[in-house]
Design a protein around this motif. Structure first.
Motif, PDB file in Angstrom:
ATOM      1  N   LYS A 224      10.231   4.157  29.544  1.00  0.00           N
ATOM      2  CA  LYS A 224       9.702   2.951  28.911  1.00  0.00           C
ATOM      3  C   LYS A 224       8.344   2.597  29.505  1.00  0.00           C
ATOM      4  N   ILE A 225       7.500   1.974  28.693  1.00  0.00           N
ATOM      5  CA  ILE A 225       6.250   1.411  29.211  1.00  0.00           C
ATOM      6  C   ILE A 225       6.521  -0.068  29.475  1.00  0.00           C
ATOM      7  N   TYR A 226       6.381  -0.461  30.721  1.00  0.00           N
ATOM      8  CA  TYR A 226       6.712  -1.843  31.107  1.00  0.00           C
ATOM      9  C   TYR A 226       5.520  -2.782  30.928  1.00  0.00           C
ATOM     10  N   ASP A 227       5.830  -4.075  30.802  1.00  0.00           N
ATOM     11  CA  ASP A 227       4.829  -5.149  30.771  1.00  0.00           C
ATOM     12  C   ASP A 227       3.849  -5.041  29.605  1.00  0.00           C
ATOM     13  N   ILE A 228       4.176  -4.239  28.636  1.00  0.00           N
ATOM     14  CA  ILE A 228       3.211  -4.016  27.555  1.00  0.00           C
ATOM     15  C   ILE A 228       3.038  -5.256  26.693  1.00  0.00           C
ATOM     16  N   ASP A 229       4.082  -6.093  26.646  1.00  0.00           N
ATOM     17  CA  ASP A 229       4.001  -7.274  25.788  1.00  0.00           C
ATOM     18  C   ASP A 229       3.466  -8.492  26.515  1.00  0.00           C
ATOM     19  N   THR A 230       3.450  -8.435  27.843  1.00  0.00           N
ATOM     20  CA  THR A 230       3.081  -9.645  28.585  1.00  0.00           C
ATOM     21  C   THR A 230       1.579  -9.741  28.824  1.00  0.00           C
ATOM     22  N   ILE A 231       0.889  -8.640  28.662  1.00  0.00           N
ATOM     23  CA  ILE A 231      -0.549  -8.652  28.920  1.00  0.00           C
ATOM     24  C   ILE A 231      -1.272  -8.275  27.643  1.00  0.00           C
ATOM     25  N   ASP A 232      -1.999  -9.221  27.056  1.00  0.00           N
ATOM     26  CA  ASP A 232      -2.699  -8.933  25.811  1.00  0.00           C
ATOM     27  C   ASP A 232      -3.804  -7.919  26.028  1.00  0.00           C
ATOM     28  N   ASN A 233      -3.727  -6.853  25.284  1.00  0.00           N
ATOM     29  CA  ASN A 233      -4.748  -5.797  25.351  1.00  0.00           C
ATOM     30  C   ASN A 233      -4.975  -5.262  26.760  1.00  0.00           C
ATOM     31  N   GLY A 234      -4.068  -5.527  27.648  1.00  0.00           N
ATOM     32  CA  GLY A 234      -4.219  -5.039  29.025  1.00  0.00           C
ATOM     33  C   GLY A 234      -3.419  -3.775  29.222  1.00  0.00           C
ATOM     34  N   PRO A 235      -3.357  -3.317  30.461  1.00  0.00           N
ATOM     35  CA  PRO A 235      -2.641  -2.066  30.735  1.00  0.00           C
ATOM     36  C   PRO A 235      -1.133  -2.259  30.731  1.00  0.00           C
ATOM     37  N   GLY A 236      -0.412  -1.202  30.451  1.00  0.00           N
ATOM     38  CA  GLY A 236       1.030  -1.205  30.631  1.00  0.00           C
ATOM     39  C   GLY A 236       1.358  -0.576  31.970  1.00  0.00           C
ATOM     40  N   ARG A 237       2.643  -0.562  32.311  1.00  0.00           N
ATOM     41  CA  ARG A 237       3.038   0.049  33.591  1.00  0.00           C
ATOM     42  C   ARG A 237       4.038   1.167  33.319  1.00  0.00           C
ATOM     43  N   ILE A 238       3.853   2.256  34.028  1.00  0.00           N
ATOM     44  CA  ILE A 238       4.791   3.373  33.885  1.00  0.00           C
ATOM     45  C   ILE A 238       5.241   3.812  35.274  1.00  0.00           C
ATOM     46  N   ARG A 239       6.373   4.503  35.317  1.00  0.00           N
ATOM     47  CA  ARG A 239       6.900   4.978  36.603  1.00  0.00           C
ATOM     48  C   ARG A 239       7.341   6.432  36.434  1.00  0.00           C
ATOM     49  N   ILE A 240       6.988   7.268  37.420  1.00  0.00           N
ATOM     50  CA  ILE A 240       7.365   8.690  37.327  1.00  0.00           C
ATOM     51  C   ILE A 240       8.880   8.789  37.338  1.00  0.00           C
ATOM     52  N   PRO A 241       9.464   9.516  36.383  1.00  0.00           N
ATOM     53  CA  PRO A 241      10.926   9.623  36.363  1.00  0.00           C
ATOM     54  C   PRO A 241      11.475  10.299  37.625  1.00  0.00           C
ATOM     55  N   GLY A 242      12.630   9.864  38.054  1.00  0.00           N
ATOM     56  CA  GLY A 242      13.252  10.448  39.238  1.00  0.00           C
ATOM     57  C   GLY A 242      13.601  11.909  39.052  1.00  0.00           C
ATOM     58  N   SER A 243      13.791  12.304  37.796  1.00  0.00           N
ATOM     59  CA  SER A 243      14.178  13.698  37.537  1.00  0.00           C
ATOM     60  C   SER A 243      12.983  14.641  37.552  1.00  0.00           C
ATOM     61  N   MET A 244      11.784  14.109  37.727  1.00  0.00           N
ATOM     62  CA  MET A 244      10.585  14.971  37.794  1.00  0.00           C
ATOM     63  C   MET A 244      10.686  15.864  39.026  1.00  0.00           C
ATOM     64  N   ASP A 245      10.200  17.087  38.922  1.00  0.00           N
ATOM     65  CA  ASP A 245      10.220  18.029  40.043  1.00  0.00           C
ATOM     66  C   ASP A 245       9.585  17.391  41.295  1.00  0.00           C
ATOM     67  N   ASP A 246      10.224  17.575  42.452  1.00  0.00           N
ATOM     68  CA  ASP A 246       9.758  16.920  43.681  1.00  0.00           C
ATOM     69  C   ASP A 246       8.325  17.305  44.043  1.00  0.00           C
ATOM     70  N   LYS A 247       7.999  18.570  43.830  1.00  0.00           N
ATOM     71  CA  LYS A 247       6.648  19.016  44.213  1.00  0.00           C
ATOM     72  C   LYS A 247       5.606  18.358  43.311  1.00  0.00           C
ATOM     73  N   VAL A 248       5.902  18.255  42.035  1.00  0.00           N
ATOM     74  CA  VAL A 248       4.971  17.606  41.111  1.00  0.00           C
ATOM     75  C   VAL A 248       4.827  16.131  41.484  1.00  0.00           C
ATOM     76  N   LYS A 249       5.980  15.539  41.798  1.00  0.00           N
ATOM     77  CA  LYS A 249       6.001  14.107  42.137  1.00  0.00           C
ATOM     78  C   LYS A 249       5.230  13.817  43.423  1.00  0.00           C
ATOM     79  N   SER A 250       5.200  14.801  44.326  1.00  0.00           N
ATOM     80  CA  SER A 250       4.619  14.535  45.645  1.00  0.00           C
ATOM     81  C   SER A 250       3.124  14.235  45.588  1.00  0.00           C
ATOM     82  N   HIS A 251       2.480  14.541  44.461  1.00  0.00           N
ATOM     83  CA  HIS A 251       1.046  14.241  44.339  1.00  0.00           C
ATOM     84  C   HIS A 251       0.799  12.734  44.260  1.00  0.00           C
ATOM     85  N   PHE A 252       1.849  12.002  43.949  1.00  0.00           N
ATOM     86  CA  PHE A 252       1.653  10.565  43.704  1.00  0.00           C
ATOM     87  C   PHE A 252       2.529   9.739  44.642  1.00  0.00           C
ATOM     88  N   PHE A 253       1.911   8.830  45.339  1.00  0.00           N
ATOM     89  CA  PHE A 253       2.647   7.895  46.184  1.00  0.00           C
ATOM     90  C   PHE A 253       1.887   6.580  46.163  1.00  0.00           C
TER      91      PHE A 253
END
Lengths: 143, 540
Positions: free
Chosen positions: A50-79
């Motif tokens: 899901k894209i979070y906060d998309i309705d609360t901010i007019d024309n602003g950014p939404g929020r996303i989160r890397i899924p837990g099922s994403m490969d650990d090595k791929v995920k490790s690029h982001f903290f």
């Protein structure tokens, strides 16, 4: 997620609502966001989130989160604190299933021309301290 | 017939790769499954380059093929050399066949050496190279050429260096042609460094042998001419050697092979032992030429005939001139000795500097932590000349990391101290002269293996995720530094060692190759590889 990216790859799913699909490319573990799963053999599709906060901010950014099922090595690029870069070739945005790369700074720099991605250490070899430290078994630098 | 095969994996997005190759080589052909793409190009009808990419696995293969009957020509030329040896045919015939054999040996390497193929080098930039294989058939003409060399030149005082060189060259080529041993590693520069380190000894041994031959066999006029040519040739070869080293440094810094350690102790000892043995043989041979026994207790035999010839020519100060000639011929060895002395001097001086110019960090650890006033991102393990252990951390790294991440760095360095790695490094420095450079001596220690163990130790101490986060944070920061420097400052010193111009620059590259940090810098895998290895170990 910037508004431009949201408009390109965000999708108002009939069940999940505003959402995106997560994939990654095997070559270099690049994350790719898309409307639907990418079916080509060089991609691994993960899941829709899901894209979070998309309705609360007019024309602003939404929020996303890397899924837990994403490969650990791929995920490790982001903290926490990682700068996130979004990049797409024109053809990626124009296809039926628009897609955008999500890159960390080092990944982005790897894709830049060689002149811009050359890794340069701090030391020029002339200083005793720096030189001696670099000649010891160490934690970094990586080549 | 396939001459050379390069295998690896793509490290760029597929769409980017396909677009670049299409521009360079035109449209590819595709397989029925639509996942395998093949690009083909030819050059002067002798070579064909075939690039095959499987986009579903990211595997890449570059093959250089030829329609020339390579095996047949190689076998024929080799047999003719053997026939020439048995039948004592003309020396000119032997020379011609040797040149032919050498040409056949070099033939598969020409496209790589000359960058002949459009697309060959660009593709290498898009992939991580895992394997390179030169056709094993190349060993046949190599045997022919080496046999001819030993037969033609391996007589009298040349026998030992020629035989040593022949064995060594054959071993290197065999290593690069036997498929199961051809997995490339990022520390492959070690092998090349070792070869480079041996060249000065080869040059000096050969030069002294030639000087002795000239003095004992040539008439006076020819002796003066040949000796002048030898001096000029030795200076030319010394400069060529330095330039070759510079090329090597540039290639070593740009290559992207993975960093698998050499797990087999036997292989490490065999490889290191061969190099040590070779250098000891050559050094002993050189000393033998400077004395009539294995110690300097008598007038050198190679000096005496040279001095006599100079005296006969009526030149003044024959003894001094003879020694001067030997010194000029020994320039490569002298260069090695000067660099080694400089290395030992700077190592000791920097040890003193580290004791005086660092401050203690007050945190509760088993080993004292010392802070270096530098903005670079670095930490290392150190054992002082008095045997005291400490961990060095730069101020830049200290400011970047949080407490947990700092503990990860400390744990990694603690492993180096437990493993006595600083002592190994110092030992390699001391033995550097004997084995032709510190780098050569570090083969047996296999630092890539040690670095992996240090990472696993740190993960065990502070947690896998903490170590990975630390690596990624440092990677990101270094990327930022690099980008800032490239985009904000175009001063030449940022572009590597090229900023040292002329002979000093060349000597600096040689120093860095033989005694500098080239091997240690290559001991660390890329961050991606380290993360992958740590995660894989956690799963098992």
């Amino acid at each position: 997620m910037p508004r431009e990216v949201l408009n390109s790859v965000g999708y108002d799913h009939e069940v999940h609502g505003p959402s995106i699909h997560w994939n990654y490319e095997r070559n270099g573990d690049y994350i790719i966001l898309s409307n639907y799963p990418l079916r080509e053999s060089n991609y691994v599709d993960i899941e829709r989130t899901k894209i979070y906060d998309i309705d609360t901010i007019d024309n602003g950014p939404g929020r996303i989160r890397i899924p837990g099922s994403m490969d650990d090595k791929v995920k490790s690029h982001f903290f926490e604190g990682t700068r996130v870069n979004y990049m797409a070739y024109t053809e990626m945005l124009e296809q039926d299933n628009p897609a955008v790369f999500v890159l960390s700074n080092p990944q982005l720099q790897q894709l830049l021309p060689r002149e811009a991605s050359e890794v340069i250490t701090e030391s020029d070899g002339s200083d005793d301290l720096d030189q001696s430290v670099f000649e010891l078994p160490a934690f970094l630098p990586s080549p | 017939m396939k001459l050379v095969s390069v295998a690896g994996t793509l490290n760029r997005p597929w769409k980017l790769v396909r677009s670049e190759l299409n521009q360079l080589l035109g449209s590819p052909s595709t397989s029925d499954s639509d996942s395998i793409y093949t690009w083909t190009t030819t050059i002067i009808r002798l070579y064909t380059l075939v690039i095959v990419i499987d986009k579903s696995t990211s595997d890449v293969t570059l093959n250089i093929r030829t329609s020339v009957p390579y095996t047949l020509i190689g076998i024929s030329a080799t047999l003719l050399i053997l026939v020439a040896r048995i039948l004592h045919l003309s020396q000119y015939f032997l020379l011609f066949m040797m040149v032919l054999c050498l040409g056949i040996v070099v033939f598969p390497l020409v496209p790589s050496l000359l960058n002949s193929f459009q697309g060959y080098f660009p593709v290498q930039g898009l992939m991580d190279t895992n394997e390179i294989q030169v056709t094993p058939v190349v060993l046949i003409p190599l045997v022919g050429w080496l046999t001819g060399l030993v037969y033609a030149a391996g007589t009298g005082p040349f026998r030992i260096p020629i035989l040593v060189m022949a064995v060594f060259m054959f071993a290197i080529f065999a290593y690069h042609t036997v498929p199961q041993m051809m997995e490339l590693r990022r520390q492959w520069p070690i092998g090349a460094v070792s070869v480079l380190a041996s060249l000065p000894l080869f040059l000096v041994a050969g030069g002294l042998a030639l000087l002795y031959e000239f003095a004992t066999r040539l008439p006076l006029n020819t002796f003066l001419f040949a000796t002048s040519a030898l001096v000029g040739g030795m200076i030319f070869l010394s400069i060529s050697y330095l330039k070759l080293t510079r090329q090597f440094v540039l290639v070593a810094q740009s290559q992207t092979a993975p960093n698998e350690p050499i797990e087999s102790l036997l292989a490490r000892i065999a490889w290191g032992g061969l190099l040590v043995l070779q250098n000891i043989c050559l050094l002993a041979f050189t000393l033998f030429f400077l004395s009539d026994r294995w110690v300097f207790d008598a007038w050198p035999t190679s000096v005496k005939p040279v001095r006599n010839q100079i005296a006969q020519a009526g030149l003044p100060l024959p003894s001094i001139l003879a020694w001067s000639l030997i010194l000029v011929v020994s320039i490569p060895l002298l260069m090695l000795f000067i660099l080694w002395t400089w290395h030992i001097y700077t190592t000791i001086r920097s040890q003193i500097a580290l004791s005086n110019d660092t401050t203690h960090l007050n945190i509760d650890t088993e080993t004292p932590i010392r802070i270096i006033d530098s903005s670079s991102l670095h930490a290392s393990a150190r054992t002082s000349l008095q045997g005291k252990q400490s961990i060095l951390i730069t101020k830049g790294l200290l400011e970047l990391l949080d407490d947990d991440e700092l503990q990860a760095v400390i744990a990694h360095e603690s492993y180096h101290l437990k493993n006595r790695d600083p002592l190994r490094s110092f030992l390699a420095s001391l033995l550097g002269l004997l084995v032709g450079g510190k780098s050569t001596g570090m083969i047996i220690f296999d630092f890539p293996r040690i670095e992996r163990q240090a990472d696993l130790y740190a993960a065990d101490q502070v947690g896998t995720q903490t170590v990975i986060r630390t690596l990624r944070r440092i990677e990101a920061q270094e990327t930022r530094y690099a980008a800032e420097k490239v985009f904000s400052d175009n001063s030449p010193e940022l572009m590597g060692s090229d900023h040292y111009l002329g002979v000093i620059g060349l000597a600096w590259d040689l120093y860095n190759t033989l005694f500098g940090n080239l091997i240690l810098a290559n001991a660390h895998s890329s961050v991606d590889e380290r993360v992958q290895y740590i995660l894989a170990s956690e799963r098992t």
